[in-house]
Design a protein around this motif. Structure first.
Motif, PDB file in Angstrom:
ATOM      1  N   ALA A 256       0.933  -1.302  -0.017  1.00  0.00           N
ATOM      2  CA  ALA A 256       0.010  -0.107   0.030  1.00  0.00           C
ATOM      3  C   ALA A 256       0.836   1.267   0.195  1.00  0.00           C
ATOM      4  CB  ALA A 256      -0.823   0.139   1.335  1.00  0.00           C
ATOM      5  N   PHE A 257       0.223   2.342  -0.381  1.00  0.00           N
ATOM      6  CA  PHE A 257       0.865   3.659  -0.270  1.00  0.00           C
ATOM      7  C   PHE A 257       1.263   3.822   1.130  1.00  0.00           C
ATOM      8  CE2 PHE A 257      -0.401   8.465  -0.283  1.00  0.00           C
ATOM      9  CZ  PHE A 257       0.763   8.725  -0.839  1.00  0.00           C
ATOM     10  N   MET A 258       2.554   4.304   1.443  1.00  0.00           N
ATOM     11  CA  MET A 258       3.112   4.159   2.695  1.00  0.00           C
ATOM     12  C   MET A 258       2.518   5.153   3.717  1.00  0.00           C
ATOM     13  SD  MET A 258       6.948   5.665   2.326  1.00  0.00           S
ATOM     14  CE  MET A 258       7.736   4.156   1.579  1.00  0.00           C
ATOM     15  N   GLU A 259       1.926   6.451   3.062  1.00  0.00           N
ATOM     16  CA  GLU A 259       1.370   7.190   3.640  1.00  0.00           C
ATOM     17  C   GLU A 259       0.008   6.938   4.799  1.00  0.00           C
ATOM     18  OE1 GLU A 259       2.266  10.670   4.371  1.00  0.00           O
ATOM     19  OE2 GLU A 259       4.161  10.332   3.277  1.00  0.00           O
ATOM     20  N   TYR A 260      -0.533   5.596   4.311  1.00  0.00           N
ATOM     21  CA  TYR A 260      -1.604   5.371   5.085  1.00  0.00           C
ATOM     22  C   TYR A 260      -1.169   4.851   6.559  1.00  0.00           C
ATOM     23  CZ  TYR A 260      -3.925   4.394   0.645  1.00  0.00           C
ATOM     24  OH  TYR A 260      -4.130   4.429  -0.534  1.00  0.00           O
ATOM     25  N   GLU A 261       0.173   4.275   6.591  1.00  0.00           N
ATOM     26  CA  GLU A 261       0.502   3.871   7.801  1.00  0.00           C
ATOM     27  C   GLU A 261       1.010   4.818   8.667  1.00  0.00           C
ATOM     28  OE1 GLU A 261       3.051   0.443   7.423  1.00  0.00           O
ATOM     29  OE2 GLU A 261       3.682   0.506   9.695  1.00  0.00           O
ATOM     30  N   ILE A 262       1.876   5.783   7.928  1.00  0.00           N
ATOM     31  CA  ILE A 262       2.440   6.970   8.284  1.00  0.00           C
ATOM     32  C   ILE A 262       1.401   7.767   9.272  1.00  0.00           C
ATOM     33  CG2 ILE A 262       3.708   9.093   8.057  1.00  0.00           C
ATOM     34  CD1 ILE A 262       5.250   7.623   6.016  1.00  0.00           C
ATOM     35  N   ARG A 263       0.330   8.074   8.589  1.00  0.00           N
ATOM     36  CA  ARG A 263      -0.580   9.060   9.251  1.00  0.00           C
ATOM     37  C   ARG A 263      -1.226   8.185  10.387  1.00  0.00           C
ATOM     38  NH1 ARG A 263       1.784  12.710   8.686  1.00  0.00           N
ATOM     39  NH2 ARG A 263       0.039  13.936   9.943  1.00  0.00           N
ATOM     40  N   ALA A 264      -1.656   7.062  10.123  1.00  0.00           N
ATOM     41  CA  ALA A 264      -2.019   6.243  11.375  1.00  0.00           C
ATOM     42  C   ALA A 264      -1.527   6.086  12.769  1.00  0.00           C
ATOM     43  CB  ALA A 264      -2.770   4.685  10.704  1.00  0.00           C
ATOM     44  N   ARG A 265      -0.088   5.853  12.091  1.00  0.00           N
ATOM     45  CA  ARG A 265       0.962   5.896  13.187  1.00  0.00           C
ATOM     46  C   ARG A 265       1.055   7.165  14.038  1.00  0.00           C
ATOM     47  NH1 ARG A 265       3.352   1.416  14.080  1.00  0.00           N
ATOM     48  NH2 ARG A 265       3.681  -0.062  12.431  1.00  0.00           N
ATOM     49  N   VAL A 266       1.304   8.160  13.375  1.00  0.00           N
ATOM     50  CA  VAL A 266       1.234   9.644  13.993  1.00  0.00           C
ATOM     51  C   VAL A 266       0.177   9.953  14.866  1.00  0.00           C
ATOM     52  CG1 VAL A 266       0.893  12.167  13.398  1.00  0.00           C
ATOM     53  CG2 VAL A 266       2.647  10.786  11.932  1.00  0.00           C
ATOM     54  N   GLN A 267      -1.306   9.326  14.483  1.00  0.00           N
ATOM     55  CA  GLN A 267      -2.346   9.700  15.236  1.00  0.00           C
ATOM     56  C   GLN A 267      -2.738   8.649  16.111  1.00  0.00           C
ATOM     57  OE1 GLN A 267      -5.770  11.146  13.089  1.00  0.00           O
ATOM     58  NE2 GLN A 267      -4.845  11.268  11.242  1.00  0.00           N
ATOM     59  N   LYS A 268      -1.600   7.760  16.332  1.00  0.00           N
ATOM     60  CA  LYS A 268      -1.592   6.782  17.514  1.00  0.00           C
ATOM     61  C   LYS A 268      -2.809   5.870  17.138  1.00  0.00           C
ATOM     62  CE  LYS A 268       1.091   9.402  20.737  1.00  0.00           C
ATOM     63  NZ  LYS A 268       1.264  10.702  19.797  1.00  0.00           N
TER      64      LYS A 268
END
Lengths: 344, 344
Positions: free
Chosen positions: A97-109
């Motif tokens: 997947a587009f890696m930003e999905y995980e990045i944003r989900a991680r940032v938002q805990k």
């Protein structure tokens, strides 16, 4: 946080003069009409955008075919994706997947659950057979990096499963305009209560530098609250119909790119050690018989930048992705790949 | 959510042809140099911005006089303010204040405590005599809408109190470049562990339409994580020194506006029923003997838009705020206010 995106031309070329097959941008845009609009309204940079974005919403209603009470705006697709993720505690991501999905989900805990796509790069509905309360399932069509689209039947099956299990779907359609699917979820949003459809001007309208994303959902207020005031620039607000209602551009560039893609696919197939996957988008995923780092470096020496895919989950060191560009540029890529093969 | 900002010219004028005293933008910008840069690099809209924003950080290091390991970028000041708020559970706001502080804090479901500024529009240090664990205290200098700046001594006193009580400070300096303060917190950030200094190109560099905010702190990674990738446009990334290192523009427009402000202030004082407050910024808060709605409407009939201040906390219906524009425009405002007074 690692942001090893495809669009890293600046890392490899100070002047940006490489032939860039790593970014999946429509090569026929931005049009002269768009550039003229910006040139003639440059003084807008000294003005705040209209806080209600009235002009832009009027055009988006026409373009998307849905009432503006369903549309949210963002500074690129990223901002509306981030806003959608903010509404749920659990995020399901189908990989690769587009890696930003995980990045944003991680940032938002958020709690993140990853599931592998099946061997044809589609989500398997049986993998969603669990409690999805307060859960957002992210899917993409056409899928990036494979270019595979879901049929309406396949989408409906997944939606029904997710919805029945208490969850919601974020459908990332950043490449929708390039595809040949025969359905339009944005227009049908009233029927899909727990669906968020993401689109953007970024890819098809060749506007990654100015940032305009939009989202169609039944949760406009919740989404809008998450997004800071004035997030879209005055220049973009003003582009309006010159950007989104330019039918000549929309029809002709879509047709030309589909033709170029199919031609590129057939030519790629003829090269030994190069195994392209059929694509419904403006890019092609290629499995090679080579190590992609060496291939990448050799192409770079020839002034050609491609996307290595080893930082996508489940894709090994043999995958690259190439954008579909104009025929003359695609020819250069084909020539370089043939030389590469012969040189081995 | 109510977004009744000053910059609402679109509400009152479809063509935006009003003389706008409601938006506090430097009237000497954007410069020809900035517009030329955009015109000549318009093709950048078809490219993603450099994900590391290398060029922009190089220029910001010089402009702000601080290492880039302390600088975060955002799509306008709003985005870096939002990111800073995200790091704390409790938000203290001194009122009257820019309404977005509260909007962002509410969206993020923070605990909000409001404290009144003293009668001279300054935060009283004794009001901060409580446990500030996990708390962000937002202050502004020059303050908006009053134009009052804090002295270094006053700032240090507040910082010490907040820091000793376990909290952090967000210092919004959106109007810093217009002021005459003899200190620069951004340059001294290493000394202030729990400080976030917000600045922006919006006001002084006349760029509200393109969006560029920056924040100086000791928490770059935490802030950057909050902000979506590619939030600043390619056009802005490329402006670099043409925007931020144009010394002629910086020195001359600051001098001209200070002179125009002081002149406008003295002339306003001469008008019966008009009581301007001394300002260290590019706007003047005015207490009038009139109801501001009637005054607002009468000025609007004359093509002049001012900022009613009744949606600021603690400011009643007698306050308006006017931006300092070029002398010839300020004369028009003075003429209109004099007529208003005579017409009564």
């Amino acid at each position: 946080m690692n942001k090893g995106h495809g669009a890293n031309i600046f890392k490899y070329s100070k002047s940006g003069d490489l032939l860039d097959f790593s970014s999946n941008i429509n090569p026929y845009g931005p049009t002269e009409r768009v550039k003229k609009n910006i040139r003639e309204h440059l003084d807008l940079i000294a003005r705040y955008p209209d806080v209600s974005y009235g002009k832009l919403f009027d055009v988006l209603e026409k373009y998307l075919g849905v009432d503006k009470t369903h549309i949210s705006l963002g500074n690129g697709a990223m901002e509306v994706i981030d806003a959608t993720i903010s509404l749920y505690e659990n995020i399901v991501i189908f990989e690769p997947a587009f890696m930003e999905y995980e990045i944003r989900a991680r940032v938002q805990k958020k709690n993140i659950k990853k599931i592998n796509l099946d061997s044809s790069f589609k989500p398997n509905v049986h993998d969603l057979d669990f409690d999805l309360e307060n859960t957002l399932v992210i899917i993409t069509s056409p899928h990036n990096p494979s270019g595979v689209s879901l049929s309406k039947k396949e989408f409906d099956e997944i939606y029904e499963k997710v919805s029945n299990n208490g969850g919601a779907i974020l459908m990332d359609e950043a490449f929708h305009e390039f595809s040949s699917v025969d359905y339009d979820l944005a227009k049908e949003i009233s029927k899909y209560k727990n669906l968020f459809v993401v689109r953007a001007a970024t890819k098809f309208f060749s506007l990654p530098g100015l940032r305009l994303g939009y989202l169609v959902s039944n949760f406009k207020n919740d989404i809008d609250n998450h997004i800071p005031t004035w997030s879209v620039s005055s220049l973009v607000e003003n582009l309006g119909e010159d950007l989104l209602l330019d039918e000549e551009f929309i029809i002709s560039s879509k047709a030309k790119l589909a033709k170029s893609r199919d031609k590129l696919f057939l030519e790629l197939k003829k090269i030994d050690g190069i195994h392209p996957l059929p694509s419904d988008a403006n890019y092609i995923l290629i499995k090679t018989d080579f190590d992609n780092e060496m291939l990448f470096q050799n192409l770079l020496k020839k002034g050609i930048l491609v996307r290595k895919c080893d930082n996508y989950a489940n894709l090994g060191h043999q995958y690259i992705r190439v954008a579909v560009k104009k025929d003359e540029d695609n020819e250069k890529l084909l020539k370089a790949l043939k030389e590469e093969k012969n040189g081995r």
